[in-house]
Design a protein around this motif. Structure first.
Motif, PDB file in Angstrom:
ATOM      1  N   SER A 230       0.888  -1.225  -0.039  1.00 38.56           N
ATOM      2  CA  SER A 230      -0.131   0.176   0.022  1.00 38.56           C
ATOM      3  C   SER A 230       0.891   1.222   0.124  1.00 38.56           C
ATOM      4  CB  SER A 230      -0.887   0.045   1.228  1.00 38.56           C
ATOM      5  OG  SER A 230      -1.710  -1.033   1.160  1.00 38.56           O
ATOM      6  N   GLN A 231       1.985   1.120   0.481  1.00 39.07           N
ATOM      7  CA  GLN A 231       2.653   2.272   0.652  1.00 39.07           C
ATOM      8  C   GLN A 231       4.035   2.393  -0.334  1.00 39.07           C
ATOM      9  OE1 GLN A 231       3.329   3.665   4.620  1.00 39.07           O
ATOM     10  NE2 GLN A 231       1.327   2.858   5.208  1.00 39.07           N
ATOM     11  N   ASP A 232       4.714   3.492  -0.505  1.00 37.98           N
ATOM     12  CA  ASP A 232       6.062   3.337  -1.423  1.00 37.98           C
ATOM     13  C   ASP A 232       7.067   3.923  -0.463  1.00 37.98           C
ATOM     14  OD1 ASP A 232       7.779   3.430  -3.344  1.00 37.98           O
ATOM     15  OD2 ASP A 232       7.255   5.627  -3.952  1.00 37.98           O
TER      16      ASP A 232
ATOM     17  N   ARG B   6       6.816   0.411  10.349  1.00 36.77           N
ATOM     18  CA  ARG B   6       5.442   0.901  10.399  1.00 36.77           C
ATOM     19  C   ARG B   6       4.343  -0.287  10.899  1.00 36.77           C
ATOM     20  NH1 ARG B   6       1.807   4.461  10.911  1.00 36.77           N
ATOM     21  NH2 ARG B   6       0.052   4.601   9.459  1.00 36.77           N
TER      22      ARG B   6
ATOM     23  N   THR C 187      -5.314   1.660   9.346  1.00 36.60           N
ATOM     24  CA  THR C 187      -5.235   2.967   8.852  1.00 36.60           C
ATOM     25  C   THR C 187      -6.376   3.778   8.315  1.00 36.60           C
ATOM     26  OG1 THR C 187      -5.065   1.907   6.589  1.00 36.60           O
ATOM     27  CG2 THR C 187      -2.832   2.076   7.830  1.00 36.60           C
TER      28      THR C 187
END
Length: 281
Positions: free
Chosen positions: A165-167, A176, A260
């Protein structure tokens, strides 16, 4: 205890409802298992034929064996994480209300190849170190190492959803993951543990039934019936394992969404997930 099992069953049913909508998600753990077998064979068959395993229990074991083990861990973890990324990526599309395809899952996983490789190296390093420690300490030490391994498993539980989901890089993804876990659920991992319990009981029960069927088939003295029964039992057993792996991936995606966004996504009850993962008083 009954309340925990009830939550577990509801969470399994929620994950299963998503899986029923996208049965193709089963393809990812199936391909992962096949590739892992191929990888293991490609490493250990040549190593065995080359005599690398000779004297592995002795201090003078071939040092190339340790190099081989590390490389094997990296490749094996890469395969597992790649297909898990594809599974979770596709599941996230479904939880967002979309209609994912197998191609969508692979597209997402391919876009994260550098991060997946980096995390595979980290996971392999941790795995090799923990295994080396276990081989060199006594019973109490092994228990401590086991606790460390459990802590690592918990801390890295959401690494793949984070990577998908995240770069960000693999190290930041581990950090995280630990932050989200601490922030949202504390120490109560009833969801994944519940899925494990439910399928553990199901596999155990089927093992008893399947074993009985095989014994009856053998006692019949008819070879065709015996072979057919054994094959059927093995297929059902493998199917249960594949379904569990797929459900774990769907659930990990839902938990990341809940952590999130405060909403597990389509097919999951928000209050149920929040209650299952509340911090104990």
């Amino acid at each position: 205890m009954f309340e925990k099992f009830s939550h577990s069953w509801e969470l399994v049913k929620s994950s299963a409802s998503v899986l029923r909508s996208d049965k193709e998600l089963l393809i990812f753990p199936l391909l992962s298992a096949i590739c892992c077998i191929i990888v293991a064979a490609s490493f250990f068959v040549p190593a065995a034929l080359g005599g690398l395993f000779a004297g592995m229990d002795e201090e003078g074991a071939n040092p190339l064996l340790y190099v081989l083990m590390f490389v094997f861990y990296v490749v094996q973890y890469f395969v597992i994480i790649f297909f898990n990324s594809a599974l979770i990526g596709a599941a996230m599309i479904r939880l967002d209300g979309g209609d994912p395809t197998v191609a969508d899952g692979f597209r997402i996983a391919r876009s994260k190849l550098p991060a997946i490789l980096g995390y595979a190296v980290i996971a392999a390093t941790v795995g090799v170190l923990l295994r080396a420690l276990q081989e060199r300490v006594g019973f109490i030490g092994q228990m401590v190492v086991g606790m460390i391994g459990l802590a690592w498993t918990v801390a890295s539980f959401l690494v793949v959803p984070v990577l998908v989901s995240q770069d960000i890089g693999p190290i930041d993804a581990v950090k995280r993951s630990a932050e989200l876990l601490k922030k949202t659920w504390g120490q109560n991992l009833i969801g994944t543990g519940g899925i494990g319990i439910v399928f553990g009981l199901a596999i155990f029960g089927f093992a008893l039934i399947g074993g009985g069927l095989i014994v009856l088939a053998i006692s019949s003295g008819i070879l065709a019936i015996t072979i057919t029964t054994i094959v059927a039992v093995v297929i059902v057993f493998l199917l249960l394992i594949l379904i569990q792996a797929a459900l774990q991936g769907v659930y990990a995606a839902a938990l990341y969404r809940y952590a999130t966004e405060g909403d597990a996504g389509e097919g999951f009850n928000r209050e149920l997930v929040a209650d299952a993962f509340k911090v104990k008083a």
